[in-house]
Design an enzyme around this catalytic site. Structure first.
Site, PDB file in Angstrom:
ATOM      1  N   TYR A  19      66.104  51.024  95.990  1.00  0.00           N
ATOM      2  CA  TYR A  19      65.840  51.237  97.416  1.00  0.00           C
ATOM      3  C   TYR A  19      66.748  52.346  97.957  1.00  0.00           C
ATOM      4  O   TYR A  19      66.282  53.282  98.617  1.00  0.00           O
ATOM      5  CB  TYR A  19      66.056  49.928  98.187  1.00  0.00           C
ATOM      6  CG  TYR A  19      65.948  50.099  99.677  1.00  0.00           C
ATOM      7  CD1 TYR A  19      64.713  50.290 100.278  1.00  0.00           C
ATOM      8  CD2 TYR A  19      67.084  50.097 100.487  1.00  0.00           C
ATOM      9  CE1 TYR A  19      64.610  50.472 101.649  1.00  0.00           C
ATOM     10  CE2 TYR A  19      66.989  50.264 101.850  1.00  0.00           C
ATOM     11  CZ  TYR A  19      65.751  50.453 102.426  1.00  0.00           C
ATOM     12  OH  TYR A  19      65.643  50.646 103.778  1.00  0.00           O
ATOM     13  N   GLU A  41      62.505  45.184 108.986  1.00  0.00           N
ATOM     14  CA  GLU A  41      63.775  45.389 109.699  1.00  0.00           C
ATOM     15  C   GLU A  41      63.962  44.307 110.759  1.00  0.00           C
ATOM     16  O   GLU A  41      65.064  43.807 110.962  1.00  0.00           O
ATOM     17  CB  GLU A  41      63.848  46.784 110.317  1.00  0.00           C
ATOM     18  CG  GLU A  41      63.990  47.914 109.313  1.00  0.00           C
ATOM     19  CD  GLU A  41      65.315  47.953 108.565  1.00  0.00           C
ATOM     20  OE1 GLU A  41      66.268  47.232 108.942  1.00  0.00           O
ATOM     21  OE2 GLU A  41      65.397  48.701 107.577  1.00  0.00           O
ATOM     22  N   TRP A  49      70.209  42.948 104.686  1.00  0.00           N
ATOM     23  CA  TRP A  49      69.027  43.681 104.230  1.00  0.00           C
ATOM     24  C   TRP A  49      68.695  43.280 102.796  1.00  0.00           C
ATOM     25  O   TRP A  49      67.531  43.191 102.420  1.00  0.00           O
ATOM     26  CB  TRP A  49      69.239  45.191 104.344  1.00  0.00           C
ATOM     27  CG  TRP A  49      68.085  45.925 103.747  1.00  0.00           C
ATOM     28  CD1 TRP A  49      68.085  46.712 102.636  1.00  0.00           C
ATOM     29  CD2 TRP A  49      66.727  45.916 104.212  1.00  0.00           C
ATOM     30  NE1 TRP A  49      66.806  47.176 102.378  1.00  0.00           N
ATOM     31  CE2 TRP A  49      65.963  46.700 103.335  1.00  0.00           C
ATOM     32  CE3 TRP A  49      66.091  45.294 105.282  1.00  0.00           C
ATOM     33  CZ2 TRP A  49      64.597  46.893 103.491  1.00  0.00           C
ATOM     34  CZ3 TRP A  49      64.720  45.488 105.445  1.00  0.00           C
ATOM     35  CH2 TRP A  49      63.990  46.280 104.556  1.00  0.00           C
TER      36      TRP A  49
END
Length: 189
Positions: A19, A41, A49
Site C-alpha cells: 500500500y 478512510e 489504517w
C-alpha cells in the site's frame, strides 16, 4: 538493500508495504477506487489504517465491489447482514455512512461528473508535493482539507471530517506526503 520508507509503513505487514509503495500518494482518478477509499478512510475513524487495510478485500466483497448504485439501494436486511459480517468493522454508523455516501456520490456524479473532477479541481488537477521530515511530520489537517471536508459534508457525505479528508487526500494522491527520505517521495506519477 531495504529502501527507506515513511516511518508509518509497517515492515512486518506485506499488505501495508505494498500500500505504501504502490498506492499511497499516487494520483487516482478511478471513480470506484475514489469512492472505496472515501468510505474506507471513514471506516478508519478511531482505528488504525492497518486494521482497515487488512479488511479491505472483505469490504470489497461485502459492499458489492463498491458499486455505489447497488449500495444506495441497501435495505434493513442488507444492513443486518453487514452488521453480522466479522470480516468488516461492524459499526452501525459507519455502515449507514457508506449507504448515505453512495447516495451522495450518485448526486455528485450527476452534478459534477463524479469524485475525480470534483476532487481534483481543488488542486487544479495536479498533486501537491510536500517536503516533510521526521522532525517536521505531515499535519493531520490543512486549510484545504477543512474546505473540502465542509464541501463534502454540505453535499451529504458522512465521516468526512477534516482529519479523515486529509488522510483521504494523501491516500488518493491529491497530496504526496511521503517523507523526503522515503524512496517514494521523488517518484513522478
Amino acid at each position: 538493500m531495504t529502501p527507506t520508507r515513511c516511518a508509518w509503513a509497517n515492515p512486518a505487514n506485506p499488505l501495508y508495504l505494498a500500500y505504501h509503495d504502490e498506492e499511497w500518494g499516487v494520483p487516482c482518478h478511478d471513480e470506484t477506487r475514489l469512492f472505496e477509499m472515501l468510505n474506507l478512510e471513514g471506516a478508519q475513524a478511531g482505528l488504525s489504517w492497518e486494521t482497515v487495510l487488512n479488511k479491505r478485500e472483505n469490504y470489497r466483497a461485502a459492499f458489492d465491489n463498491w458499486d455505489a448504485e447497488k449500495i444506495a439501494r441497501y435495505d434493513d436486511a442488507k444492513v443486518a447482514q453487514l452488521l453480522a459480517n466479522t470480516g468488516i468493522i461492524r459499526n452501525r454508523l459507519k455502515i449507514a455512512a457508506a449507504i448515505t455516501n453512495a447516495r451522495a456520490y450518485l448526486r455528485l456524479r450527476d452534478e459534477a461528473g463524479g469524485l475525480a473532477p470534483f476532487l481534483w479541481a481543488y488542486v487544479d488537477g495536479k498533486p501537491l508535493r510536500n517536503a516533510w521530515t521526521a522532525q517536521q511530520p505531515a499535519p493531520a489537517t490543512t486549510p484545504l482539507s477543512d474546505r473540502l471536508s465542509k464541501d463534502l459534508a454540505k453535499r451529504g457525505f458522512k465521516f468526512v471530517g477534516s482529519t479523515i479528508v486529509y488522510a483521504y487526500m494523501q491516500a488518493i494522491g491529491m497530496v504526496n506526503d511521503h517523507r523526503v527520505d522515503c524512496f517514494c517521495h521523488g517518484r513522478l506519477r
